[in-house]
Design an enzyme around this catalytic site. Structure first.
Site, PDB file in Angstrom:
ATOM      1  N   HIS A 109     -13.756  10.588   6.416  1.00  0.00           N
ATOM      2  CA  HIS A 109     -12.913  10.183   5.226  1.00  0.00           C
ATOM      3  C   HIS A 109     -12.974  10.419   4.042  1.00  0.00           C
ATOM      4  CE1 HIS A 109      -9.685   8.087   7.837  1.00  0.00           C
ATOM      5  NE2 HIS A 109     -10.764   7.959   8.738  1.00  0.00           N
ATOM      6  N   GLU A 158     -11.455  10.003   1.363  1.00  0.00           N
ATOM      7  CA  GLU A 158     -10.888   8.853   0.346  1.00  0.00           C
ATOM      8  C   GLU A 158     -11.356   7.868   0.047  1.00  0.00           C
ATOM      9  OE1 GLU A 158      -9.798   9.752   3.428  1.00  0.00           O
ATOM     10  OE2 GLU A 158      -8.678   8.305   4.378  1.00  0.00           O
ATOM     11  N   SER A 185       5.202 -15.451 -13.232  1.00  0.00           N
ATOM     12  CA  SER A 185       4.342 -16.455 -13.095  1.00  0.00           C
ATOM     13  C   SER A 185       3.265 -16.581 -14.525  1.00  0.00           C
ATOM     14  CB  SER A 185       3.323 -15.996 -12.105  1.00  0.00           C
ATOM     15  OG  SER A 185       2.568 -15.061 -12.157  1.00  0.00           O
ATOM     16  N   GLY A 186       3.504 -15.267 -15.208  1.00  0.00           N
ATOM     17  CA  GLY A 186       2.486 -15.409 -16.149  1.00  0.00           C
ATOM     18  C   GLY A 186       1.353 -14.512 -15.650  1.00  0.00           C
ATOM     19  N   VAL A 233      -0.717 -11.053 -14.291  1.00  0.00           N
ATOM     20  CA  VAL A 233      -0.649  -9.691 -14.954  1.00  0.00           C
ATOM     21  C   VAL A 233       0.350  -9.014 -14.137  1.00  0.00           C
ATOM     22  CG1 VAL A 233      -2.023  -7.580 -15.011  1.00  0.00           C
ATOM     23  CG2 VAL A 233      -3.244  -9.697 -15.157  1.00  0.00           C
ATOM     24  N   SER A 289       3.217  -9.762 -12.145  1.00  0.00           N
ATOM     25  CA  SER A 289       4.519 -10.141 -12.386  1.00  0.00           C
ATOM     26  C   SER A 289       4.973  -9.630 -13.977  1.00  0.00           C
ATOM     27  CB  SER A 289       5.043 -11.467 -12.069  1.00  0.00           C
ATOM     28  OG  SER A 289       4.209 -12.302 -12.841  1.00  0.00           O
ATOM     29  N   SER A 290       4.086  -9.896 -14.546  1.00  0.00           N
ATOM     30  CA  SER A 290       4.373  -9.590 -16.131  1.00  0.00           C
ATOM     31  C   SER A 290       4.579  -8.178 -16.042  1.00  0.00           C
ATOM     32  CB  SER A 290       3.275  -9.929 -17.056  1.00  0.00           C
ATOM     33  OG  SER A 290       2.844 -11.461 -17.015  1.00  0.00           O
TER      34      SER A 290
END
Ligand code: XMP
Length: 512
Positions: A168, A170, A222-223, A225, A227-228
């Site tokens: 692998h 990666e 939510s405030g 990172v 979701s912002s």
């Protein structure tokens, strides 16, 4: 661009990440959709991922002929190598010796795939994870690398530009793996390497527009990172077709709710519903001290409140979530076998499927550090982009025992002083997470000439790269002394401060 054909490996997204790091755009498609994609467009190169199946069993995934008919370079990884060999007339058998983990690759011949990476005769560490192995090569191929368990650990047909590796490349445990992938996509595939987060932003904006059309999207903010960044990106794509819902459970840190509202409603002008549900949450948590019970109550109530609010937006058809790639891997492996629940994480991003809304997940391909980069690209202030992780249940799990409004206020005040001291000392960015915990223990102290009988505050700070393991942060005694003095002097209700020096494992980062 590069097409990544997914055979179901847990680490397919890592291939995409390595290709991105080489500055090349990639798209992942499930193996049974590859033919349709190739009928519509031609990538510059194709990578076949690993996967859990066996090609010598019937009914397992095959590599469609269209892949080899496309006339572009192909790199098969692990199961991808086996699928390529099987498709082109070679042999794959169940291995006598299975290889899992670290292995040594011996480079036995030169090939364009190793150009600038390995010299002939070199031995290199690689990561293996296979039971089956290739035993006979299709015409035109030769072995270019061997390992103890795999006589065809790396194979090449330089004329047709077809390559296979049993290991692998990666994963980080194959130290030169990223270089192999870069060589494949750039030197062999001829991709330019000028792709960037700016282009991701542009492509994702287009993708969101075509997914959503003229529909309406709700996004739980939510405030944090994730979701912002998701909200900003979606707003850039569809403007006021987006409504953000910020469920304020009253368990946030000092001034946090205000900052979220100011930034998103005030600064970015994004339609934002701020639901102050703190009393409802506190009522539901009244008398509850078991950590898992707290999480369940908060998780359930969060969904209830979110649903109530989103139902008010009658025509919403889409739900935006800031799901990241690690959430995707974890949710896959969570169903893949028995694992012990240490903490049933409630994540504000985790809303139920019963909502019958279609999901918009623009960050699904990204890792945390890439989300931060995208946030910077979108102009999100550094104070948001660089934030420490904060758990969905918030301060509820930083107050062992019962939660009261009084304890929340005491904790908020102590936590704010602690974080301010950390910022002033220039340490915020070297710490993974730092926070105060309010212990349900009162001890005796003396202030002035009076006896005090107040709570103990524990300070926690850890370094980590992914939150899975962690070390306590080595503050100077001077720093700790100064911070403790400030907290005791300035926060009514605390008369003793201790510092937590537990690592994870055996401890966890949070106290509950
Ligand atoms: P632990 O305490 O398990 O924490 O070492 C690892 C990381 O997860 C965060 N954490 C949570 N996040 N809901 C969340 O969204 C939760 O219930 C929760 N519990 C812990 C923790 O802050 C750390 O970053």
């Amino acid at each position: 661009w590069v097409l990544i054909v997914d055979f179901g490996s847990q680490v397919t997204q890592l291939i995409a990440r390595r290709v991105r790091e080489a500055g090349v755009y990639s798209e992942i498609v499930p193996f049974d959709k590859a033919e349709a994609v190739l009928a519509a467009a031609t990538p510059k190169a194709i990578i076949l991922s690993g996967g859990p199946a066996s090609v010598h069993e019937t009914g397992t995934p095959r590599a469609p002929d269209a892949i080899f008919a496309a006339g572009v370079p192909v790199l098969g990884i692990c199961y991808g190598e086996q699928a390529m060999v099987a498709a082109l007339g070679g042999q794959v058998e169940a291995g006598h010796e299975r290889e899992f983990g670290r292995a040594e690759l011996e480079v036995v011949a030169d090939t364009a795939l190793f150009d600038g990476v390995f010299a002939e005769g070199e031995r290199a560490q690689v990561w293996m994870s296979h039971g089956d192995r290739v035993t006979a090569l299709p015409d035109g191929f030769r072995a270019v690398g061997v390992s103890t368990g795999a006589p065809f650990a790396a194979i090449a047909d330089d004329t047709r530009k077809l390559y296979g590796v049993q290991f692998h490349p990666e994963v980080v445990h194959t130290p030169k793996g990223a270089a192999i992938i870069e060589t494949f996509v750039r030197k062999i595939g001829g991709c330019h390497g000028d792709w960037s987060m700016a282009q991701f932003r542009e492509a994702e904006v287009q993708r969101i527009r075509s997914q959503v059309g003229s529909g309406r999207v709700v996004c739980g903010l939510s405030g944090g990172v994730d979701s912002s960044v998701a909200a900003l990106l979606i707003h850039e794509a569809i403007g006021d077709q987006l409504t953000c819902i910020f469920v304020d459970h009253g368990l946030l840190r000092k001034d946090e709710a205000k900052q979220v509202v100011e930034l998103f409603r005030g600064h970015y002008n994004i339609p934002l519903v701020h639901v102050d549900a703190s009393e409802r949450f506190l009522r539901a948590l009244d008398g509850i001290s078991d950590p898992e019970a707290k999480r369940k109550i908060i998780g359930r109530l969060f969904i209830e409140v979110f649903e109530e609010e989103s139902e008010k937006l009658e025509d919403a058809q889409f739900l935006a979530q800031g799901t990241l790639y690690p959430d995707v891997i974890e949710s896959v492996s969570a169903t893949g076998g028995p694992s012990v629940t240490i903490k049933s994480h409630h994540n504000v991003g985790g809303l139920p499927e019963t909502m019958k809304l279609k999901l918009v997940e623009p960050l699904r391909m990204l890792f945390k550090d890439e989300v931060r980069e995208l946030g910077r690209e979108l102009g999100l202030p550094e104070t948001f982009v660089g934030r420490h992780p904060f758990p969905g249940p918030g301060l509820a799990i930083r107050i062992p025992g019962e939660i009261t409004q009084e304890k929340l206020e005491i904790l908020r005040a102590a936590d704010a002083i602690y974080l301010e001291e950390i910022r002033n000392a220039g340490l915020y960015d070297t710490i993974w997470q730092a926070f105060a915990v309010l212990l349900p223990v009162r001890t005796v102290g003396v202030m002035g000439d009076a006896r005090t009988y107040d709570f103990v505050c524990a300070l926690r700070a850890v370094t980590s790269t992914d939150g899975m393991t962690a070390d306590y942060f080595d503050f100077s005694h001077d720093f700790l002394g100064r911070t403790a003095t400030r907290i005791i002097n300035e926060v009514r209700g605390i008369n003793r401060v201790v510092y937590d020096i537990t690592s994870k494992p055996p401890g966890t980062i949070e106290w509950e």
